[in-house]
Design an enzyme around this catalytic site. Structure first.
Site, PDB file in Angstrom:
ATOM      1  N   ALA A  96      -6.111  -4.807  31.225  1.00  0.00           N
ATOM      2  CA  ALA A  96      -5.072  -3.938  31.779  1.00  0.00           C
ATOM      3  C   ALA A  96      -5.075  -2.580  31.086  1.00  0.00           C
ATOM      4  O   ALA A  96      -5.495  -2.474  29.939  1.00  0.00           O
ATOM      5  CB  ALA A  96      -3.724  -4.605  31.606  1.00  0.00           C
ATOM      6  N   GLY A 136      -7.153  -8.963  30.436  1.00  0.00           N
ATOM      7  CA  GLY A 136      -6.997  -9.327  31.845  1.00  0.00           C
ATOM      8  C   GLY A 136      -8.337  -9.476  32.550  1.00  0.00           C
ATOM      9  O   GLY A 136      -8.471 -10.266  33.489  1.00  0.00           O
ATOM     10  N   GLU A 139      -9.477 -12.831  31.856  1.00  0.00           N
ATOM     11  CA  GLU A 139      -8.601 -13.787  32.556  1.00  0.00           C
ATOM     12  C   GLU A 139      -8.999 -13.904  34.038  1.00  0.00           C
ATOM     13  O   GLU A 139      -8.949 -14.979  34.617  1.00  0.00           O
ATOM     14  CB  GLU A 139      -7.142 -13.358  32.405  1.00  0.00           C
ATOM     15  N   GLU A 159      -5.482  -9.148  23.326  1.00  0.00           N
ATOM     16  CA  GLU A 159      -4.079  -8.788  23.505  1.00  0.00           C
ATOM     17  C   GLU A 159      -3.288  -8.855  22.204  1.00  0.00           C
ATOM     18  O   GLU A 159      -2.405  -8.035  21.960  1.00  0.00           O
ATOM     19  CB  GLU A 159      -3.414  -9.701  24.554  1.00  0.00           C
TER      20      GLU A 159
HETATM   21  C1  LIG Z   1      -8.566  -7.119  35.563  1.00  0.00           C
HETATM   22  C2  LIG Z   1      -7.545  -6.276  34.958  1.00  0.00           C
HETATM   23  C3  LIG Z   1      -6.399  -6.161  35.832  1.00  0.00           C
HETATM   24  C4  LIG Z   1      -5.409  -5.165  35.417  1.00  0.00           C
HETATM   25  C5  LIG Z   1      -4.126  -5.415  36.084  1.00  0.00           C
HETATM   26  C6  LIG Z   1      -2.985  -5.217  35.170  1.00  0.00           C
HETATM   27  C7  LIG Z   1      -1.753  -5.836  35.641  1.00  0.00           C
HETATM   28  C8  LIG Z   1      -0.748  -5.969  34.525  1.00  0.00           C
HETATM   29  C9  LIG Z   1      -0.335  -7.383  34.359  1.00  0.00           C
HETATM   30  C10 LIG Z   1      -0.134  -7.755  32.926  1.00  0.00           C
HETATM   31  C11 LIG Z   1      -0.619  -9.127  32.663  1.00  0.00           C
HETATM   32  C12 LIG Z   1      -1.330  -9.237  31.384  1.00  0.00           C
HETATM   33  C13 LIG Z   1      -2.807  -9.012  31.510  1.00  0.00           C
HETATM   34  C14 LIG Z   1      -3.576  -9.070  30.196  1.00  0.00           C
HETATM   35  O1  LIG Z   1      -3.335 -10.280  29.552  1.00  0.00           O
HETATM   36  C15 LIG Z   1      -3.190  -7.906  29.326  1.00  0.00           C
HETATM   37  C16 LIG Z   1      -4.334  -7.013  28.985  1.00  0.00           C
HETATM   38  O2  LIG Z   1      -5.386  -7.030  29.562  1.00  0.00           O
HETATM   39  S1  LIG Z   1      -4.036  -5.955  27.703  1.00  0.00           S
HETATM   40  C17 LIG Z   1      -5.543  -5.070  27.489  1.00  0.00           C
HETATM   41  C18 LIG Z   1      -6.537  -5.871  26.733  1.00  0.00           C
HETATM   42  N1  LIG Z   1      -7.686  -5.058  26.480  1.00  0.00           N
HETATM   43  C19 LIG Z   1      -7.895  -4.432  25.324  1.00  0.00           C
HETATM   44  O3  LIG Z   1      -7.133  -4.520  24.394  1.00  0.00           O
HETATM   45  C20 LIG Z   1      -9.139  -3.598  25.263  1.00  0.00           C
HETATM   46  C21 LIG Z   1      -8.911  -2.370  24.471  1.00  0.00           C
HETATM   47  N2  LIG Z   1     -10.089  -1.520  24.463  1.00  0.00           N
HETATM   48  C22 LIG Z   1     -11.112  -1.705  23.622  1.00  0.00           C
HETATM   49  O4  LIG Z   1     -11.198  -2.657  22.871  1.00  0.00           O
HETATM   50  C23 LIG Z   1     -12.190  -0.653  23.612  1.00  0.00           C
HETATM   51  O5  LIG Z   1     -11.631   0.547  24.102  1.00  0.00           O
HETATM   52  C24 LIG Z   1     -13.437  -1.015  24.457  1.00  0.00           C
HETATM   53  C25 LIG Z   1     -13.064  -1.448  25.842  1.00  0.00           C
HETATM   54  C26 LIG Z   1     -14.210  -2.165  23.750  1.00  0.00           C
HETATM   55  C27 LIG Z   1     -14.380   0.208  24.564  1.00  0.00           C
HETATM   56  O6  LIG Z   1     -14.641   0.669  23.268  1.00  0.00           O
HETATM   57  P1  LIG Z   1     -15.431   2.048  23.037  1.00  0.00           P
HETATM   58  O7  LIG Z   1     -16.656   2.032  23.839  1.00  0.00           O
HETATM   59  O8  LIG Z   1     -15.552   2.237  21.555  1.00  0.00           O
HETATM   60  O9  LIG Z   1     -14.509   3.195  23.676  1.00  0.00           O
HETATM   61  P2  LIG Z   1     -13.034   3.645  23.281  1.00  0.00           P
HETATM   62  O10 LIG Z   1     -12.326   2.575  22.531  1.00  0.00           O
HETATM   63  O11 LIG Z   1     -13.117   4.995  22.634  1.00  0.00           O
HETATM   64  O12 LIG Z   1     -12.352   3.729  24.715  1.00  0.00           O
HETATM   65  C28 LIG Z   1     -12.759   4.717  25.675  1.00  0.00           C
HETATM   66  C29 LIG Z   1     -11.531   5.281  26.333  1.00  0.00           C
HETATM   67  O13 LIG Z   1     -10.919   4.238  27.110  1.00  0.00           O
HETATM   68  C30 LIG Z   1      -9.567   4.069  26.694  1.00  0.00           C
HETATM   69  N3  LIG Z   1      -9.253   2.640  26.841  1.00  0.00           N
HETATM   70  C31 LIG Z   1     -10.007   1.607  26.462  1.00  0.00           C
HETATM   71  N4  LIG Z   1      -9.424   0.466  26.797  1.00  0.00           N
HETATM   72  C32 LIG Z   1      -8.268   0.795  27.409  1.00  0.00           C
HETATM   73  C33 LIG Z   1      -7.204   0.052  27.985  1.00  0.00           C
HETATM   74  N5  LIG Z   1      -7.246  -1.299  28.055  1.00  0.00           N
HETATM   75  N6  LIG Z   1      -6.174   0.711  28.497  1.00  0.00           N
HETATM   76  C34 LIG Z   1      -6.131   2.059  28.481  1.00  0.00           C
HETATM   77  N7  LIG Z   1      -7.108   2.829  27.953  1.00  0.00           N
HETATM   78  C35 LIG Z   1      -8.159   2.194  27.431  1.00  0.00           C
HETATM   79  C36 LIG Z   1      -9.538   4.555  25.251  1.00  0.00           C
HETATM   80  O14 LIG Z   1      -8.264   4.921  24.858  1.00  0.00           O
HETATM   81  C37 LIG Z   1     -10.483   5.739  25.323  1.00  0.00           C
HETATM   82  O15 LIG Z   1      -9.758   6.786  25.891  1.00  0.00           O
HETATM   83  P3  LIG Z   1     -10.010   8.293  25.462  1.00  0.00           P
HETATM   84  O16 LIG Z   1      -9.796   8.347  23.974  1.00  0.00           O
HETATM   85  O17 LIG Z   1     -11.406   8.606  25.838  1.00  0.00           O
HETATM   86  O18 LIG Z   1      -8.976   9.051  26.205  1.00  0.00           O
END
Ligand SMILES: CCCCCCCCCCCCC[C@H](O)CC(=O)SCCNC(=O)CCNC(=O)[C@H](O)C(C)(C)COP(=O)(O)OP(=O)(O)OC[C@H]1O[C@@H](n2cnc3c(N)ncnc32)[C@H](O)[C@@H]1OP(=O)(O)O
Ligand SMILES: NC(=O)c1ccc[n+]([C@@H]2O[C@H](COP(=O)([O-])OP(=O)(O)OC[C@H]3O[C@@H](n4cnc5c(N)ncnc54)[C@H](O)[C@@H]3O)[C@@H](O)[C@H]2O)c1
Length: 759
Positions: A96, A136, A139, A159
């Site tokens: 997400a 997500g 998931e 998460e």
């Molecule tokens: C299938 C998805 C469906 C979505 C629907 C959502 C509905 C909401 C319902 C909620 C239900 C819960 C769902 C779920 O359980 C909750 C989640 O998924 S929470 C998110 C979990 N994911 C993460 O924590 C991943 C976080 N990101 C990373 O670990 C890393 O960024 C990466 C993906 C491994 C990539 O790493 P790098 O190559 O080193 O690059 P960067 O870290 O510098 O990232 C580049 C750029 O992207 C931005 N970014 C990365 N991930 C996210 C994100 N999840 N959300 C928003 N932005 C993200 C990051 O900030 C960088 O931005 P920039 O600095 O360039 O502006």
């Protein structure tokens, strides 16, 4: 048949690259690292392409709707035999969008029902995972009937690291797929699994393209029922001793959480999977998810996630920035001084595969240093063996020890880590400036000294920069990067790039005594000692700070680092020792309150762990278990009597506020002076270098949650009680922000009329 753009899940996704080298696996086996099957049996399928090419601009609601519509269309269309979900641009999904996750607008948007819908599909759904499948995203894959992954795919449920739990039924499906121990480990730590080298048994398909892989695969044998492929219908694999296993796991999770809620709630959600039917477990997951979402810790951790990325985009008040400056490549580096810090820095460089020359002042020190470095590297190599990486540190082309400065002629960058002594540092920099090639960068690991003065000893001040590592340097993630008056943007960019290569978090700050981190630490440490004078004990102060979430309180930390380090520095500053003018009052310096307690401990040979005694007593010199020391308690009583200090009971609130608010107060001065370009910088420094609990977002974020008016009021109260302590006098910038009505943290810097860099 060709594959076009498929469902895009979050902005990191695009067309699945058509390439060979795909590994066909069941995700289950990937995690268990057991047998991995490849299926290559001719069977033709047609695929529905869930096309949504521009999801970068598409809201979550629209995306979820598209997925739902697509699945319904697929089920309804008799020509569709199977569905494949994959990502764009070589990434499956990062989960997400975390931005604004906790905002009320986003609440109520559910991914779980869509995952269930995928799972209920009458046609086989395959997740084709390339790049990352996180949160997500994973998931969604768990809802599919089959998962295939590229050999370099990375998968995880991170998460917990942003203060949440997998909220799309992941806590209920993953244990059913991989078993409780593996699921708990993944979900409570957020670890991401990588397959750098395929585990034993993985067969890499040498198929020309992924189309062929699907067309020929036996994922989808005709008439095979999908029931057994639906994870929600499977039981959670039993353990002979589930109850005992879970209680032990809970103890471990709590111990590692340091007050962070998410790991424990993740645990509870997985536990629910072991006790309740799937649907009830999902309801429990939702309840726990909502607790976390509204806990405040999730906001702090998500703030920290973005703060860490924001500081990569550095700027300086003179207008230099990451946008315009390019780093220079570092093919070879040198480290001068192999003491506590130098040996860790060498280790870090070797681990990053940068060839290093390690230099000491004489052969005796060199041999000591070499032994220490080898010891660290052997340990690191052992840790790394699992990843089958080898450190080639016995090769002199990779790591060379010397006492001869001439060997440094061809290095691209030098990191000086000799004693904290300005004259010595200047002498070394003068020499380096003469010997090193003209393009070489000269870095100092000083903890507080003036970068400009060090640079003045060279003929290339534009290439001189502070690279402040934290102890132990091969472990701690922070690299404070300090630019001087003449430091060029290229030099800053090169130091930032070095941080990245060393897998550290680089934070660029300006030059002042103690830079940002240590400068904020001084008033904090000072308050801790004043509290002892007034009646508290080291164990009481440490307890309060550790209960707040710090890994280690100020006195345990001081014993660990060695009291002699600060003593030497205070002697150097003329605050104690022979250079102190006769007649100086014992508890005053330059008209301000001063505590000689740490000096007195050093005079008694109590340097902390290394001597077995400091603020605590230890089982032996070098011991690590701190025990309250009756000697110290009676020493404190005598000291208070000698100086006629009236003892009083000091409660936990006062301990916490005086230590933390004075540190935060200094942070506001640092911002006002343009030493740090934003509050995120100070927060990233504190989280990564000083053990500030991440779930509290860093000191400045914490201040914003406490409320600036409250902080100001408390500082005013304490400074009235202690008018001779400058660290308690509220910062003018803090006062201004309160007067402006407490603006949100992201607006603070706009209230500074213009960047006022002291350089
Ligand atoms: C299938 C998805 C469906 C979505 C629907 C959502 C509905 C909401 C319902 C909620 C239900 C819960 C769902 C779920 O359980 C909750 C989640 O998924 S929470 C998110 C979990 N994911 C993460 O924590 C991943 C976080 N990101 C990373 O670990 C890393 O960024 C990466 C993906 C491994 C990539 O790493 P790098 O190559 O080193 O690059 P960067 O870290 O510098 O990232 C580049 C750029 O992207 C931005 N970014 C990365 N991930 C996210 C994100 N999840 N959300 C928003 N932005 C993200 C990051 O900030 C960088 O931005 P920039 O600095 O360039 O502006
Ligand atoms: N110890 C810490 O926790 C810490 C943390 C951050 C920064 N620092 C800074 O790092 C620097 C080094 O600190 P340390 O704790 O590693 O010191 P240390 O006393 O453990 O080691 C210094 C080393 O420098 C060597 N040295 C001295 N003169 C030399 C010369 N002319 N040529 C080559 N080597 C020489 C010494 O032999 C010694 O091995 C200091 O500037 C210190 O302020 C220390």
């Amino acid at each position: 048949m060709s594959i076009h753009t498929h469902t895009h899940i979050y902005k990191l996704a695009s067309k699945l690259h058509v390439q060979s080298g795909y590994t066909v696996i069941f995700f289950k086996y990937l995690i268990c690292k057991n047998t991995i099957y490849t299926f290559i049996v001719p069977f033709l399928i047609s695929m529905l392409i869930l096309c949504q090419p521009h999801l970068l601009l598409v809201s979550v609601e629209i995306f979820l709707q598209a997925l739902e519509d697509g699945l319904k269309r697929a089920d309804a269309d008799p020509s569709v035999k199977a569905v494949m979900i994959c990502g764009e641009n070589g990434k499956f999904s990062a989960g997400a969008d975390i931005k604004g996750f906790s905002s009320p607008k986003r609440r109520g948007i559910a991914l779980g029902p869509i995952v269930s819908l995928i799972e209920r599909s009458e046609k086989p759904v395959v997740a084709a995972i390339e790049g990352v499948a996180l949160g997500g995203g994973l998931e969604v894959a768990l809802g599919c009937h089959y998962r295939i992954a590229h050999v370099k795919a990375r998968m995880g449920l991170p998460e917990v690291t942003i203060g949440l739990l997998p909220g799309a039924e992941g806590t209920q499906r993953l244990p059913r797929l991989v078993g409780v121990p593996a699921a708990l480990d993944m979900i409570t730590t957020g670890k991401v699994l990588c397959l750098v080298i395929p585990p034993k048994g993985v067969k890499i398909c040498s198929l020309p393209d992924v189309d062929a892989l699907f067309c020929n695969s036996i994922f989808l044998p005709p008439g095979q029922p999908l029931g057994p492929r639906r994870l929600s219908l499977k039981p959670v694999p039993k353990l002979p001793n589930m109850e005992a296993f879970l209680s032990e796991a809970l103890v471990k999770v709590k111990k590692q959480a340091h007050g962070c809620l998410a790991p424990e709630l993740c645990f509870q959600a997985v536990k629910a999977a072991t006790e309740q039917p799937f649907a009830d477990g999902v309801r429990r997951e939702q309840e726990l998810f909502n607790v976390l979402l509204t806990s405040g810790q999730a906001q702090a951790l998500q703030y920290a996630f973005f703060a860490e990325r924001a500081v990569q985009k550095w700027t300086t008040p003179s207008g230099a920035s990451w946008k315009s400056a390019s780093p220079q490549p570092i093919h070879k580096a040198a480290v001068i001084g192999l003491g506590t810090m130098g040996r860790g820095i060498v280790t870090s460089l070797v681990k990053a595969k940068i060839p290093v020359v390690a230099l000491e002042q004489d052969l005796e020190y060199l041999n000591m240093g070499r032994k220490a470095v080898m010891f660290l590297l052997e340990r690191e190599a052992m840790k790394m063996e699992q990843g089958a990486q080898t450190l080639d540190f016995h090769n002199p082309a990779r790591l060379q020890f010397t006492v001869d400065f001439d060997v440094l002629r061809d290095v691209d960058l030098v990191i000086e880590a000799v004693f904290e002594n300005m004259a010595l540092k200047k002498e070394i920099f003068h020499k380096l400036s003469r010997i090193c090639k003209p393009g070489a960068f000269l870095c100092t690991n000083t903890s507080a000294l003036n970068i400009n003065e060090i640079a003045s000893a060279t003929s290339r001040p534009q290439q001189v920069i502070g690279t402040h590592f934290f102890s132990p340097a091969h472990v701690m993630k922070l690299l404070e990067i300090i630019y001087g008056h003449h430091t060029s943007p290229t030099t800053i960019a090169t130091a930032m790039q070095l941080a990245k290569v060393l897998k550290k978090v680089g934070v660029v700050v300006g030059n002042c005594f103690g830079f940002a981190g240590n400068r904020m630490m001084f008033p904090y440490a000072q308050q801790a000692v004043f509290l002892l004078e007034e009646g508290s004990r080291p164990e009481a102060v440490d307890q309060v700070i550790e209960d707040f979430g710090f890994r280690i309180g100020p006195f345990r930390m001081s014993d660990l680092a060695g009291l002699d380090v600060g003593w030497r520095s205070r002697k150097g500053q003329g605050l104690t020792g022979p250079s102190l003018p006769p007649g100086t009052p014992a508890r005053q310096r330059h008209g301000h309150r001063y505590s000689p307690l740490p000096d007195l401990l050093c005079e008694n040979g109590r340097f902390g762990q290394k001597t077995g005694k400091g603020w605590y007593q230890y089982e032996k010199a070098g011991g690590r278990t701190a025990k309250p020391d009756p000697w110290l308690h009676s020493f404190l009583s005598q000291y208070r009597d000698t100086h006629r200090i009236k003892t009083r009971f000091i409660d936990q609130e006062e301990i916490l506020e005086r230590c933390l608010f004075s540190l935060i107060n200094e942070g506001f001065d640092i911002l006002a002076e343009g030493i740090a370009s934003g509050p995120e910088h100070l927060d990233v420094i504190y989280i990564n270098g000083y053990g500030w609990p991440k779930h509290r977002g860093g000191p400045m974020f914490y201040a914003s949650t406490v409320g600036l008016s409250r902080i100001l009021a408390k500082l005013q109260k304490y400074s009235e009680a202690h008018p001779d302590v400058p660290g308690l006098q509220p910062s003018a910038f803090l006062k201004k922000l309160v007067a402006m009505g407490n603006p949100p943290l992201k607006e603070w810097m706009s209230y500074l009329s213009r960047p006022n860099n002291k350089l």
